[in-house]
Enzyme design. Structure first.
Site, PDB file in Angstrom:
ATOM      1  N   ARG A 142       0.801  -1.216   0.000  1.00 36.12           N
ATOM      2  CA  ARG A 142       0.000   0.000   0.000  1.00 36.12           C
ATOM      3  C   ARG A 142       0.840   1.277   0.000  1.00 36.12           C
ATOM      4  O   ARG A 142       0.316   2.360  -0.236  1.00 36.12           O
ATOM      5  CB  ARG A 142      -0.999  -0.042   1.165  1.00 36.12           C
ATOM      6  CG  ARG A 142      -2.096  -1.093   0.942  1.00 36.12           C
ATOM      7  CD  ARG A 142      -3.097  -1.150   2.073  1.00 36.12           C
ATOM      8  NE  ARG A 142      -2.545  -1.652   3.307  1.00 36.12           N
ATOM      9  CZ  ARG A 142      -2.403  -2.947   3.612  1.00 36.12           C
ATOM     10  NH1 ARG A 142      -2.766  -3.863   2.738  1.00 36.12           N
ATOM     11  NH2 ARG A 142      -1.902  -3.318   4.769  1.00 36.12           N
ATOM     12  N   GLU A 179       6.716 -13.051  13.356  1.00 36.07           N
ATOM     13  CA  GLU A 179       6.386 -13.767  14.580  1.00 36.07           C
ATOM     14  C   GLU A 179       6.803 -15.233  14.497  1.00 36.07           C
ATOM     15  O   GLU A 179       7.285 -15.816  15.466  1.00 36.07           O
ATOM     16  CB  GLU A 179       4.885 -13.666  14.855  1.00 36.07           C
ATOM     17  CG  GLU A 179       4.472 -14.234  16.196  1.00 36.07           C
ATOM     18  CD  GLU A 179       3.001 -14.033  16.472  1.00 36.07           C
ATOM     19  OE1 GLU A 179       2.601 -14.172  17.633  1.00 36.07           O
ATOM     20  OE2 GLU A 179       2.242 -13.739  15.532  1.00 36.07           O
TER      21      GLU A 179
END
Length: 255
Positions: A142, A179
């Protein structure tokens, strides 16, 4: 969910509200307040989340009084420039996307609002027009929406920062932690030159992993990163801390 608004640059680090977490455990009761989406539906909002993930790397913190002072300054900025309120209201929050427990910040509704979209670009252009910036680096994906019009308006070139195997030419890469593993940010060799001044832009800063990787990639080849810029900052995920002393400018804060 409470969204505060910000129109300033700061190197200070926000202390998140005490109950902010990246993912809400299923056993916790959701305390919600309805907000109208562009479709007219009422969305239950708690804290705002995005699906980007990375481990927190804490560098420092600020006092509670400093955090409150920052929030008060954000309110003052909103009153001074009504464009910020228009931008904030145009951003839709989608609960449980792309997976349960995540509150996704959807900027597609901002893009549908031509006035709010133009306000967003104008605010960035006004800030960076006279800062001698020759490179606007947009973070996939984006950042590709906001970067090119800003680059054209300030007379800079646009450089896409992409995930692996997306750029066709020779690339240099920077690995960063997720993560559950790692990922890479890549840039074409020769896209920038040592000594150039760059703006790094994305739609949102959450944990700061991708933004930090883009900055490091530019710095490795001798580019001076003037500032990082995002439309939205999720305070609870501490991305500003991960950037360290690199300046960050955001329009809308969400907690």
């Amino acid at each position: 969910m409470q969204r505060s608004l910000l129109l300033r640059c700061s190197n200070s680090i926000f202390r998140p509200p005490p109950n902010s977490h990246r993912l809400r455990p299923p056993s916790l009761k959701r305390q919600s307040a309805p907000i109208a989406a562009s479709s007219g539906a009422q969305l239950p909002l708690t804290f705002s989340q995005n699906y980007r993930t990375a481990p927190n790397r804490l560098h420092c913190s600020v006092s509670e009084s400093q955090w409150k002072q920052d929030r008060e300054m954000a309110t003052a900025d909103e009153q001074q420039d009504p464009r910020i309120a228009r931008i904030s209201s145009a951003i839709r929050v989608i609960p449980d996307f792309p997976k349960p427990g995540i509150m996704f910040q959807d900027i597609t509704t901002l893009l549908l609002d031509t006035k709010a979209f133009k306000d967003t670009i104008d605010l960035f252009v006004e800030r960076y027009r006279d800062k001698n910036i020759s490179v606007v680096a947009g973070v996939e994906a984006r950042g590709f929406i906001f970067g090119p019009p800003i680059a054209l308006a300030i007379g800079a070139k646009f450089v896409p920062m992409r995930k692996p195997n997306k750029l066709p030419g020779e690339v240099i890469s920077e690995e960063y932690s997720l993560e559950y593993g790692t990922d890479k940010m890549e840039m074409h060799v020769g896209a920038v030159e040592a000594g150039e001044h760059a703006l790094v832009i994305d739609d949102l800063i959450a944990t700061g992993g991708t933004l930090c990787a883009a900055v490091k990639l530019l710095e490795r080849v001798g580019v001076h990163v003037v500032e990082c810029a995002c439309v939205i900052e999720l305070l609870g995920l501490k991305g500003r801390e991960r950037l360290g002393d690199r300046p960050l400018f955001v329009l809308v804060n969400s907690t």
